[in-house]
Scaffold this active site. Structure first.
Site, PDB file in Angstrom:
ATOM      1  N   GLU A   1       0.156   3.581   1.778  1.00  0.00           N
ATOM      2  CA  GLU A   1       0.227   4.007   3.185  1.00  0.00           C
ATOM      3  C   GLU A   1       1.612   3.736   3.769  1.00  0.00           C
ATOM      4  O   GLU A   1       1.963   4.295   4.808  1.00  0.00           O
ATOM      5  CB  GLU A   1      -0.846   3.291   4.017  1.00  0.00           C
ATOM      6  CG  GLU A   1      -2.239   3.861   3.854  1.00  0.00           C
ATOM      7  CD  GLU A   1      -2.372   5.290   4.379  1.00  0.00           C
ATOM      8  OE1 GLU A   1      -2.176   5.491   5.580  1.00  0.00           O
ATOM      9  OE2 GLU A   1      -2.637   6.199   3.585  1.00  0.00           O
TER      10      GLU A   1
ATOM     11  N   TYR B   1      -1.717   0.406  10.658  1.00  0.00           N
ATOM     12  CA  TYR B   1      -1.956  -0.266   9.366  1.00  0.00           C
ATOM     13  C   TYR B   1      -0.732  -0.127   8.460  1.00  0.00           C
ATOM     14  O   TYR B   1      -0.243  -1.108   7.896  1.00  0.00           O
ATOM     15  CB  TYR B   1      -3.196   0.336   8.689  1.00  0.00           C
ATOM     16  CG  TYR B   1      -3.377  -0.099   7.251  1.00  0.00           C
ATOM     17  CD1 TYR B   1      -3.988  -1.308   6.934  1.00  0.00           C
ATOM     18  CD2 TYR B   1      -2.922   0.702   6.199  1.00  0.00           C
ATOM     19  CE1 TYR B   1      -4.145  -1.710   5.606  1.00  0.00           C
ATOM     20  CE2 TYR B   1      -3.080   0.314   4.873  1.00  0.00           C
ATOM     21  CZ  TYR B   1      -3.688  -0.891   4.586  1.00  0.00           C
ATOM     22  OH  TYR B   1      -3.842  -1.288   3.277  1.00  0.00           O
TER      23      TYR B   1
ATOM     24  N   SER C   1       0.806  -1.222   0.000  1.00  0.00           N
ATOM     25  CA  SER C   1       0.000   0.000   0.000  1.00  0.00           C
ATOM     26  C   SER C   1       0.841   1.275   0.000  1.00  0.00           C
ATOM     27  O   SER C   1       1.912   1.334   0.615  1.00  0.00           O
ATOM     28  CB  SER C   1      -0.872  -0.013   1.263  1.00  0.00           C
ATOM     29  OG  SER C   1      -1.396   1.266   1.517  1.00  0.00           O
TER      30      SER C   1
HETATM   31  P1  NDP Z   1     -11.464  -4.849   1.774  1.00  0.00           P
HETATM   32  O1  NDP Z   1     -11.445  -4.327   3.172  1.00  0.00           O
HETATM   33  O2  NDP Z   1     -12.604  -4.516   0.884  1.00  0.00           O
HETATM   34  O3  NDP Z   1     -11.322  -6.448   1.821  1.00  0.00           O
HETATM   35  C1  NDP Z   1     -10.531  -7.077   2.782  1.00  0.00           C
HETATM   36  C2  NDP Z   1     -10.743  -8.579   2.689  1.00  0.00           C
HETATM   37  O4  NDP Z   1      -9.923  -9.236   3.669  1.00  0.00           O
HETATM   38  C3  NDP Z   1     -12.181  -9.046   2.953  1.00  0.00           C
HETATM   39  O5  NDP Z   1     -12.492 -10.082   2.050  1.00  0.00           O
HETATM   40  C4  NDP Z   1     -12.098  -9.591   4.374  1.00  0.00           C
HETATM   41  O6  NDP Z   1     -13.049 -10.594   4.637  1.00  0.00           O
HETATM   42  C5  NDP Z   1     -10.707 -10.208   4.337  1.00  0.00           C
HETATM   43  N1  NDP Z   1     -10.146 -10.466   5.655  1.00  0.00           N
HETATM   44  C6  NDP Z   1     -10.020  -9.599   6.689  1.00  0.00           C
HETATM   45  N2  NDP Z   1      -9.450 -10.210   7.742  1.00  0.00           N
HETATM   46  C7  NDP Z   1      -9.201 -11.492   7.374  1.00  0.00           C
HETATM   47  C8  NDP Z   1      -8.640 -12.609   8.015  1.00  0.00           C
HETATM   48  N3  NDP Z   1      -8.195 -12.558   9.271  1.00  0.00           N
HETATM   49  N4  NDP Z   1      -8.541 -13.775   7.330  1.00  0.00           N
HETATM   50  C9  NDP Z   1      -9.002 -13.862   6.065  1.00  0.00           C
HETATM   51  N5  NDP Z   1      -9.571 -12.840   5.405  1.00  0.00           N
HETATM   52  C10 NDP Z   1      -9.661 -11.660   6.047  1.00  0.00           C
HETATM   53  O7  NDP Z   1     -10.088  -4.373   1.096  1.00  0.00           O
HETATM   54  P2  NDP Z   1      -9.779  -4.000  -0.441  1.00  0.00           P
HETATM   55  O8  NDP Z   1     -10.407  -4.986  -1.325  1.00  0.00           O
HETATM   56  O9  NDP Z   1     -10.006  -2.548  -0.642  1.00  0.00           O
HETATM   57  O10 NDP Z   1      -8.182  -4.178  -0.461  1.00  0.00           O
HETATM   58  C11 NDP Z   1      -7.589  -5.435  -0.746  1.00  0.00           C
HETATM   59  C12 NDP Z   1      -6.176  -5.451  -0.199  1.00  0.00           C
HETATM   60  O11 NDP Z   1      -5.412  -4.403  -0.789  1.00  0.00           O
HETATM   61  C13 NDP Z   1      -6.065  -5.241   1.315  1.00  0.00           C
HETATM   62  O12 NDP Z   1      -4.956  -5.996   1.756  1.00  0.00           O
HETATM   63  C14 NDP Z   1      -5.766  -3.752   1.443  1.00  0.00           C
HETATM   64  O13 NDP Z   1      -5.087  -3.496   2.651  1.00  0.00           O
HETATM   65  C15 NDP Z   1      -4.871  -3.553   0.227  1.00  0.00           C
HETATM   66  N6  NDP Z   1      -4.856  -2.221  -0.351  1.00  0.00           N
HETATM   67  C16 NDP Z   1      -6.033  -1.618  -0.708  1.00  0.00           C
HETATM   68  C17 NDP Z   1      -6.024  -0.401  -1.334  1.00  0.00           C
HETATM   69  C18 NDP Z   1      -7.289   0.287  -1.737  1.00  0.00           C
HETATM   70  O14 NDP Z   1      -7.220   1.491  -2.018  1.00  0.00           O
HETATM   71  N7  NDP Z   1      -8.420  -0.402  -1.808  1.00  0.00           N
HETATM   72  C19 NDP Z   1      -4.737   0.276  -1.661  1.00  0.00           C
HETATM   73  C20 NDP Z   1      -3.577  -0.473  -1.265  1.00  0.00           C
HETATM   74  C21 NDP Z   1      -3.643  -1.680  -0.649  1.00  0.00           C
HETATM   75  P3  NDP Z   1     -14.515 -10.266   5.282  1.00  0.00           P
HETATM   76  O15 NDP Z   1     -15.404  -9.920   4.118  1.00  0.00           O
HETATM   77  O16 NDP Z   1     -14.845 -11.549   5.940  1.00  0.00           O
HETATM   78  O17 NDP Z   1     -14.326  -9.112   6.222  1.00  0.00           O
HETATM   79  P1  GDR Z   2      -6.894   5.706   3.381  1.00  0.00           P
HETATM   80  O1  GDR Z   2      -8.413   5.798   2.941  1.00  0.00           O
HETATM   81  O2  GDR Z   2      -6.692   5.983   4.813  1.00  0.00           O
HETATM   82  O3  GDR Z   2      -6.113   6.544   2.399  1.00  0.00           O
HETATM   83  O4  GDR Z   2      -6.594   4.158   3.148  1.00  0.00           O
HETATM   84  P2  GDR Z   2      -9.670   6.560   3.530  1.00  0.00           P
HETATM   85  O5  GDR Z   2     -10.635   6.633   2.410  1.00  0.00           O
HETATM   86  O6  GDR Z   2     -10.146   5.973   4.804  1.00  0.00           O
HETATM   87  O7  GDR Z   2      -9.098   8.026   3.876  1.00  0.00           O
HETATM   88  C1  GDR Z   2      -8.581   8.894   2.876  1.00  0.00           C
HETATM   89  C2  GDR Z   2      -8.321  10.284   3.467  1.00  0.00           C
HETATM   90  O8  GDR Z   2      -9.580  10.912   3.740  1.00  0.00           O
HETATM   91  C3  GDR Z   2      -9.490  11.569   4.998  1.00  0.00           C
HETATM   92  N1  GDR Z   2     -10.818  11.737   5.592  1.00  0.00           N
HETATM   93  C4  GDR Z   2     -11.645  10.747   5.946  1.00  0.00           C
HETATM   94  N2  GDR Z   2     -11.520   9.398   5.831  1.00  0.00           N
HETATM   95  C5  GDR Z   2     -12.554   8.637   6.252  1.00  0.00           C
HETATM   96  N3  GDR Z   2     -12.473   7.300   6.101  1.00  0.00           N
HETATM   97  N4  GDR Z   2     -13.690   9.175   6.810  1.00  0.00           N
HETATM   98  C6  GDR Z   2     -13.838  10.526   6.952  1.00  0.00           C
HETATM   99  O9  GDR Z   2     -14.854  10.998   7.440  1.00  0.00           O
HETATM  100  C7  GDR Z   2     -12.777  11.347   6.487  1.00  0.00           C
HETATM  101  N5  GDR Z   2     -12.589  12.694   6.451  1.00  0.00           N
HETATM  102  C8  GDR Z   2     -11.388  12.919   5.911  1.00  0.00           C
HETATM  103  C9  GDR Z   2      -8.584  10.641   5.826  1.00  0.00           C
HETATM  104  O10 GDR Z   2      -8.084  11.334   6.972  1.00  0.00           O
HETATM  105  C10 GDR Z   2      -7.532  10.292   4.779  1.00  0.00           C
HETATM  106  O11 GDR Z   2      -6.562  11.298   4.720  1.00  0.00           O
HETATM  107  C11 GDR Z   2      -7.082   3.454   2.017  1.00  0.00           C
HETATM  108  C12 GDR Z   2      -7.352   1.994   2.437  1.00  0.00           C
HETATM  109  O12 GDR Z   2      -7.999   1.339   1.371  1.00  0.00           O
HETATM  110  C13 GDR Z   2      -6.073   1.268   2.740  1.00  0.00           C
HETATM  111  O13 GDR Z   2      -6.344  -0.122   2.931  1.00  0.00           O
HETATM  112  C14 GDR Z   2      -5.122   1.424   1.553  1.00  0.00           C
HETATM  113  O14 GDR Z   2      -3.916   0.778   1.799  1.00  0.00           O
HETATM  114  C15 GDR Z   2      -4.910   2.892   1.262  1.00  0.00           C
HETATM  115  O15 GDR Z   2      -6.149   3.492   0.971  1.00  0.00           O
HETATM  116  C16 GDR Z   2      -3.990   3.115   0.063  1.00  0.00           C
END
Ligand code: NDP
Ligand code: GDR
Length: 322
Positions: A126, A148, A124
Site C-alpha cells: 500500500e 493506512y 506494505s
Molecule cells: P491482522 O489485522 O489480521 O492482525 C493485526 C494484529 O495487530 C492483531 O493481532 C491485532 O490484535 C493487533 N493490533 C492491532 N492494534 C494493536 C495495538 N494497538 N497494539 C497491539 N496489537 C495491536 O493483520 P495481518 O495479520 O493481515 O497483517 C499483519 C501485519 O502485516 C499488519 O501490520 C499489516 O498491516 C501488515 N501487512 C499485511 C498484509 C496482508 O496482506 N495481510 C500485506 C502487507 C502488510 P487484536 O486481535 O487484538 O485486534
Molecule cells: P487492501 O485489501 O486494501 O489491498 O489492503 P482489501 O482486501 O481490503 O481490498 C482489496 C481491493 O478490493 C477492493 N474492493 C473491496 N475491498 C473490501 N475490503 N470490501 C469490498 O467490498 C470491496 N470491493 C472492492 C478494494 O477497493 C481494494 O482495491 C490489504 C490489507 O491487508 C493491508 O493491511 C495490506 O497492507 C495490503 O493488503 C497489502
C-alpha cells in the site's frame, strides 16, 4: 540454544502462521496480546498453549519495554497494526498512532532493552499506492493513497532509520496482499469466499461490493511468513518485496469463488458505493526477484488454489455450525 521470538499482532492472520512456523522450528514464542473483554484467539486456538502471552499495546511504551524485557528475544516481528485500509479513513489518527508511530515505540523498546535483537517490520505494498512504475520493486518510490498507506511509509522509514542510526538489525518486508482462511472477513478475499459459501447454503441472498476493477497481487499468508523469517536469518539487514508477480482483478476473484460453487456471480453481486474508497489503489504488481535470489524464497500456493482453499474452508466451517 533455543531461539526466542517476540511477535506483536500474534492474534492476527500473519501472527498465527508465523507462530506456527517458529514453533515448528523449535523457537520459544512470546506473543504480545491486547486486553479484550472477550479473548479473541480464534486464529491461534490450536497453538495457544505453546505460546507465552504478554499483555501490551503498541501505544503503550511501558508495556513494550516490559514485553522485550520478559521475552529477551533474539528476533522481534512487529506485525501489529490497524491493518484495514477502509477503516483508516474513519480512524486516521488512531491508524497513524498504531500503524505508524507504534513502530517507533517498539523499536525504542528493542533499542533500550535488547538492541542486538533482530527486528522485522511488516511494511506494505500500500506504500506504492498510486504506482509510479510497474512492477513495483524495492527501489520504486512510494505514493500512498490512504491514511493506512501513509502510516506504513512512516513505519518503513523509521525502521530504515534505526538500522542506519543505531546499527540495529532491522528489516522491512514490503509484502503484497496475502490471504488465507484466517483472513479477517472485512478484507475482500474473505468477504467474497465467506459470502459465496453462505449464498450456496442459502444463508445469504446477495453480496454488496465496491470497485471490482481494482487489481491486486494476491498470495498465500503461509508462504509469506516464511519470507519474514528468512529476512532475519541473513548476514545483513535489508528490505525486500514479497509478491507473486501476478495480478488479478477483484472481479476475477469473485468469478473463481462463485464458479467453484457452480454459482453465477452476476446473479448475486450488487455494487454499493459504501464500499468504494475515497482514493483507490488501482493496480499492484510486485517484483519478488530480489527475495527469490537473495533469500531463496519461493511460493507454493497460486491464486486459484488460494481462492478455492478459502471457499472450501468457509463452506466447511458453516456446514459444521449448522
Ligand atoms: P491482522 O489485522 O489480521 O492482525 C493485526 C494484529 O495487530 C492483531 O493481532 C491485532 O490484535 C493487533 N493490533 C492491532 N492494534 C494493536 C495495538 N494497538 N497494539 C497491539 N496489537 C495491536 O493483520 P495481518 O495479520 O493481515 O497483517 C499483519 C501485519 O502485516 C499488519 O501490520 C499489516 O498491516 C501488515 N501487512 C499485511 C498484509 C496482508 O496482506 N495481510 C500485506 C502487507 C502488510 P487484536 O486481535 O487484538 O485486534
Ligand atoms: P487492501 O485489501 O486494501 O489491498 O489492503 P482489501 O482486501 O481490503 O481490498 C482489496 C481491493 O478490493 C477492493 N474492493 C473491496 N475491498 C473490501 N475490503 N470490501 C469490498 O467490498 C470491496 N470491493 C472492492 C478494494 O477497493 C481494494 O482495491 C490489504 C490489507 O491487508 C493491508 O493491511 C495490506 O497492507 C495490503 O493488503 C497489502
Amino acid at each position: 540454544m533455543e531461539k526466542r521470538a517476540l511477535i506483536t499482532g500474534i492474534t492476527g492472520q500473519d501472527g498465527s502462521y508465523l507462530a506456527e512456523l517458529l514453533l515448528e522450528k523449535g523457537y520459544k514464542v512470546f506473543g504480545l496480546r491486547r486486553r479484550t473483554s472477550v479473548p479473541i484467539l480464534e486464529n491461534i486456538e490450536h497453538i495457544k498453549n505453546d505460546i507465552e502471552f504478554i499483555d501490551g499495546d503498541l501505544l503503550d511504551m511501558g508495556s513494550l519495554i516490559n514485553a522485550v524485557n520478559i521475552s529477551q528475544p533474539d528476533e522481534v516481528y512487529n506485525l501489529a497494526a490497524q491493518s484495514f485500509v477502509g477503516t483508516s479513513w474513519i480512524q486516521p489518527v488512531l491508524t497513524g498512532e498504531v500503524t505508524g508511530v507504534g513502530v517507533t515505540n517498539i523499536l525504542e523498546a528493542v533499542r533500550v532493552v535488547k538492541p542486538d535483537a533482530r527486528f522485522y517490520q511488516a511494511s506494505s505494498s500500500e506504500m506504492f499506492g498510486k504506482v509510479v512504475e510497474t512492477p513495483q520493486k524495492e527501489t520504486t518510490p512510494f505514493y500512498p493513497r490512504s491514511p493506512y498507506g501513509v502510516a506504513k511509509v512512516y513505519g518503513h522509514w523509521i525502521t530504515v532509520n534505526y538500522r542506519e542510526s543505531f546499527d540495529m538489525f532491522a528489516c522491512s518486508g514490503i509484502l503484497f496482499n496475502h490471504e488465507s482462511p484466517r483472513r479477517g472477513v472485512e478484507f475482500v478475499t474473505r468477504k467474497v469466499t465467506d459470502a459465496a459459501a453462505r449464498i450456496k447454503l442459502g444463508l445469504q441472498k446477495e453480496l454488496r461490493m465496491g470497485n471490482l476493477d481494482a487489481q491486486r497481487d494476491w498470495g498465500f499468508a503461509g508462504d509469506y511468513v516464511k519470507a519474514m523469517w528468512l529476512m532475519l536469518q541473513q548476514e545483513k539487514p535489508d528490505d525486500y518485496v514479497i509478491a507473486t508477480g501476478e495480478t488479478h482483478t477483484v472481479q476475477e476473484l469473485v468469478e473463481i469463488a462463485f464458479g467453484h460453487l457452480d454459482l453465477n456471480w452476476r446473479d448475486y453481486v450488487v455494487i454499493d458505493p459504501k464500499f468504494v474508497r475515497p482514493a483507490e489503489v488501482d493496480l499492484l504488481l510486485g517484483d519478488p526477484s530480489k527475495a527469490k535470489q537473495k533469500l531463496g524464497w519461493k511460493l507454493d500456493v497460486g491464486f486459484e488454489q488460494l481462492v478455492t482453499m478459502m471457499v472450501e474452508s468457509d463452506l466447511k466451517r458453516m456446514e459444521n455450525n449448522r
